[in-house]
Design an enzyme around this catalytic site. Structure first.
Site, PDB file in Angstrom:
ATOM      1  N   CYS A 279       0.794  -1.234   0.000  1.00 52.47           N
ATOM      2  CA  CYS A 279       0.000   0.000   0.000  1.00 52.47           C
ATOM      3  C   CYS A 279       0.827   1.286   0.000  1.00 52.47           C
ATOM      4  O   CYS A 279       0.739   2.065  -0.940  1.00 52.47           O
ATOM      5  CB  CYS A 279      -0.955  -0.003   1.186  1.00 52.47           C
TER       6      CYS A 279
HETATM    7  P1  NAD Z   1      -4.462  -8.703  -4.253  1.00 42.65           P
HETATM    8  O1  NAD Z   1      -3.618  -8.583  -5.464  1.00 42.65           O
HETATM    9  O2  NAD Z   1      -4.015  -9.523  -3.090  1.00 42.65           O
HETATM   10  O3  NAD Z   1      -5.903  -9.257  -4.690  1.00 42.65           O
HETATM   11  C1  NAD Z   1      -6.574  -8.885  -5.846  1.00 42.65           C
HETATM   12  C2  NAD Z   1      -7.327 -10.118  -6.360  1.00 42.65           C
HETATM   13  O4  NAD Z   1      -8.225  -9.726  -7.388  1.00 42.65           O
HETATM   14  C3  NAD Z   1      -6.424 -11.193  -6.979  1.00 42.65           C
HETATM   15  O5  NAD Z   1      -6.649 -12.410  -6.306  1.00 42.65           O
HETATM   16  C4  NAD Z   1      -6.858 -11.266  -8.439  1.00 42.65           C
HETATM   17  O6  NAD Z   1      -6.776 -12.567  -8.980  1.00 42.65           O
HETATM   18  C5  NAD Z   1      -8.289 -10.775  -8.333  1.00 42.65           C
HETATM   19  N1  NAD Z   1      -8.847 -10.216  -9.587  1.00 42.65           N
HETATM   20  C6  NAD Z   1      -8.353  -9.224 -10.341  1.00 42.65           C
HETATM   21  N2  NAD Z   1      -9.195  -8.939 -11.347  1.00 42.65           N
HETATM   22  C7  NAD Z   1     -10.256  -9.772 -11.219  1.00 42.65           C
HETATM   23  C8  NAD Z   1     -11.463  -9.960 -11.931  1.00 42.65           C
HETATM   24  N3  NAD Z   1     -11.784  -9.217 -13.004  1.00 42.65           N
HETATM   25  N4  NAD Z   1     -12.313 -10.919 -11.500  1.00 42.65           N
HETATM   26  C9  NAD Z   1     -12.034 -11.676 -10.431  1.00 42.65           C
HETATM   27  N5  NAD Z   1     -10.920 -11.528  -9.706  1.00 42.65           N
HETATM   28  C10 NAD Z   1     -10.037 -10.588 -10.088  1.00 42.65           C
HETATM   29  O7  NAD Z   1      -4.759  -7.208  -3.794  1.00 42.65           O
HETATM   30  P2  NAD Z   1      -5.067  -6.695  -2.295  1.00 42.65           P
HETATM   31  O8  NAD Z   1      -3.818  -6.540  -1.515  1.00 42.65           O
HETATM   32  O9  NAD Z   1      -6.211  -7.439  -1.728  1.00 42.65           O
HETATM   33  O10 NAD Z   1      -5.562  -5.207  -2.624  1.00 42.65           O
HETATM   34  C11 NAD Z   1      -6.801  -4.960  -3.262  1.00 42.65           C
HETATM   35  C12 NAD Z   1      -7.079  -3.467  -3.188  1.00 42.65           C
HETATM   36  O11 NAD Z   1      -7.250  -3.075  -1.815  1.00 42.65           O
HETATM   37  C13 NAD Z   1      -5.955  -2.591  -3.733  1.00 42.65           C
HETATM   38  O12 NAD Z   1      -6.502  -1.460  -4.315  1.00 42.65           O
HETATM   39  C14 NAD Z   1      -5.193  -2.188  -2.484  1.00 42.65           C
HETATM   40  O13 NAD Z   1      -4.513  -0.973  -2.647  1.00 42.65           O
HETATM   41  C15 NAD Z   1      -6.317  -2.037  -1.476  1.00 42.65           C
HETATM   42  N6  NAD Z   1      -5.930  -2.214  -0.087  1.00 42.65           N
HETATM   43  C16 NAD Z   1      -5.042  -3.207   0.249  1.00 42.65           C
HETATM   44  C17 NAD Z   1      -4.703  -3.377   1.582  1.00 42.65           C
HETATM   45  C18 NAD Z   1      -3.724  -4.442   1.993  1.00 42.65           C
HETATM   46  O14 NAD Z   1      -3.257  -4.391   3.145  1.00 42.65           O
HETATM   47  N7  NAD Z   1      -3.371  -5.390   1.140  1.00 42.65           N
HETATM   48  C19 NAD Z   1      -5.274  -2.566   2.581  1.00 42.65           C
HETATM   49  C20 NAD Z   1      -6.199  -1.601   2.203  1.00 42.65           C
HETATM   50  C21 NAD Z   1      -6.515  -1.433   0.862  1.00 42.65           C
END
Ligand code: NAD
Length: 445
Positions: A279
């Site tokens: 992040c």
């Molecule tokens: P991640 O990469 O772990 O997960 C994203 C998932 O989405 C993946 O499993 C991918 O296969 C799936 N995906 C992508 N496109 C898709 C589609 N069209 N259909 C189905 N599945 C699909 O990402 P994350 O760490 O969970 O982060 C997600 C969002 O949340 C980001 O914007 C991030 O900035 C935000 N965020 C993350 C955190 C954190 O601590 N990781 C905290 C707050 C906010």
């Protein structure tokens, strides 16, 4: 409520599992079939405290996973978008957001009943209104605010304590295009009582998330800049400097009974080897790029990134102070994940540090209580032996370098008592008491 979660990564899976625990009926969607299979078997694809237990309890009760996004959207009333929003080197990469919006829109085209689409991913201000809504309107051939609702609900969970953060949030930010969408979003969070809520528009909700992350990242880089200056001046220990700063009663209030509280915010006013994770680096860079695009360069945030990118080099320089030629120097690296409590290696400061040490010919033993497999995928095996326990890692080495504040590392002073001769300890997090070691150095000392 019946809720589909589009993207079952860190945020999506934790959100899905926790909302299922709160009584909602959840379908977790992911394009990755292996992830879907794991979730359906009750095996979380990521390490997060408490997640496995909650997943096991709710799977095939209130929760299931699928790769069929269309059916999941049709079968639910609300879709939360939790796909990734990486930084592409120049700006935020919205490819996953656009693709997910498009797929949701296609599914909604034939759906008769009202549906709410909520973006939970972190996206630069304006994205929900200017990117997501137009894609949804085009693909559904319907009107946002009439036929379907749209909202923005940024996620503040911290990896490592994600389940706890989700279940007992400090705030819930709800942005939306209209009051009906907001009211529906309130229903998602009905089971979360006594939590401060912000009801606002989408742009403000998006901006709150970036501002919160940018503030914390700024505090870290500020502390590291002070640490590096302290070290350069000499005879100053930045931990004592920061202790003196933390005692400002505006940072650590003193109650009427004379007791002082040390709020967690002061953890961000500590020196270390820099911030990482999925992040802070990408979000700060995305906001800088967005600022440039709208003609408002973000000078402070540019410096925050610059200081952070240099910080891993400070660790290597510290080691080189004692071993100018690193060839064949045996180094134990303790902690590989970007922070304790997670196996997430994304942007971990350990990556540039280990790579740099290895390129210079050091012989590395690496240990992390949970991120070993994830680290091996990123760092490979070149000059690196991955160890399964702490005491084995620190045996027969010249230097022990600590990069992640895992609780287990509190044992290091005791374990050092058995090592003869004692290696140099380089504390990249200023976690341990310097007086416990005969040879100790650290950031800002
Ligand atoms: P991640 O990469 O772990 O997960 C994203 C998932 O989405 C993946 O499993 C991918 O296969 C799936 N995906 C992508 N496109 C898709 C589609 N069209 N259909 C189905 N599945 C699909 O990402 P994350 O760490 O969970 O982060 C997600 C969002 O949340 C980001 O914007 C991030 O900035 C935000 N965020 C993350 C955190 C954190 O601590 N990781 C905290 C707050 C906010």
């Amino acid at each position: 409520m019946k809720i589909s979660i589009i993207g079952s990564g860190y945020v999506g899976l934790v959100t899905g599992v926790c909302l299922a625990e709160k009584g909602h009926s959840i379908i977790c969607v992911d394009a990755d079939h292996e992830k879907v299979a794991n979730i359906n078997q009750g095996v979380p694809p990521i390490y997060e405290q408490g997640l496995k237990e909650l997943l096991k309890k709710n799977i095939h009760v209130n929760l299931r996973a699928t790769a069929d996004l269309r059916q999941a959207v049709i079968d639910t009333e609300v879709s939360l978008i939790t796909v990734g929003t990486p930084f592409d080197g120049e700006q935020i990469d919205l490819a996953q957001i656009k693709e997910a919006s498009h797929q949701i829109g296609e599914a909604l085209r034939d759906k008769k009943s009202y549906h709410l689409v909520v973006v939970k991913s972190t996206i630069v201000p304006g994205t929900t209104d200017d990117v997501v809504v137009p894609i949804l309107e085009k693909t559904t051939r319907k009107k946002a605010g009439y036929d379907f609702g749209v909202g923005m609900n940024p996620e503040f969970l911290r990896e490592g304590v994600a389940v706890e953060d989700f279940m007992t949030p400090d705030r819930i930010v709800l942005g939306a295009i209209d009051p009906k969408s907001l009211d529906w979003m309130e229903k998602i969070y009905q089971g979360f009582e006594n939590v401060d809520k912000v009801r606002t528009n989408n742009r403000t909700a998006e901006m709150i998330k970036y501002t919160a992350n940018s503030l914390l990242a700024t505090m870290i880089s500020f502390s590291n800049e002070i640490a590096n200056l302290s070290a350069a001046i000499g005879d100053i220990d930045v931990t004592e400097v920061m202790q003196g700063v933390h005692l400002d009663k505006r940072l650590s209030p003193i109650f009427e009974n004379g007791k002082r509280i040390m709020p967690p915010i002061i953890e961000f006013l500590k020196a270390g080897c820099g911030f990482g994770g999925s992040c802070f680096p990408k979000d700060v860079k995305a906001l800088i790029a967005h600022g440039k695009q709208v003609g408002k360069p973000m000078k402070i945030l540019e410096a925050v990134i610059e200081v952070n990118q240099k910080q891993p080099r400070a660790i290597v320089s510290l080691i080189k102070k004692y071993f100018p030629d690193l060839k064949k120097i045996r180094i134990a690296v303790l902690g590989l994940a970007f922070k304790p409590g997670t196996d997430d290696m994304r942007e971990s400061p350990a990556i540039p540090i280990v790579r740099n040490l290895s390129e210079q010919g050091a012989v590395i033993k690496a240990y992390d209580p949970v991120a070993l497999n994830a680290a091996q995928k990123v760092l490979g095996n070149n000059n690196i032996t991955y160890c399964r326990n702490l005491s084995q890692t620190i045996e027969d080495v010249d230097v022990v370098v600590l990069l992640t504040c895992w609780e287990e590392f509190q044992q290091i002073p005791k374990l050092f008592d058995n090592l003869k001769p004692q290696p140099l300890l380089v504390d990249g997090r200023r976690m341990l008491d310097k007086s416990s070691f005969s040879r100790y150095d650290g950031i800002g000392l």
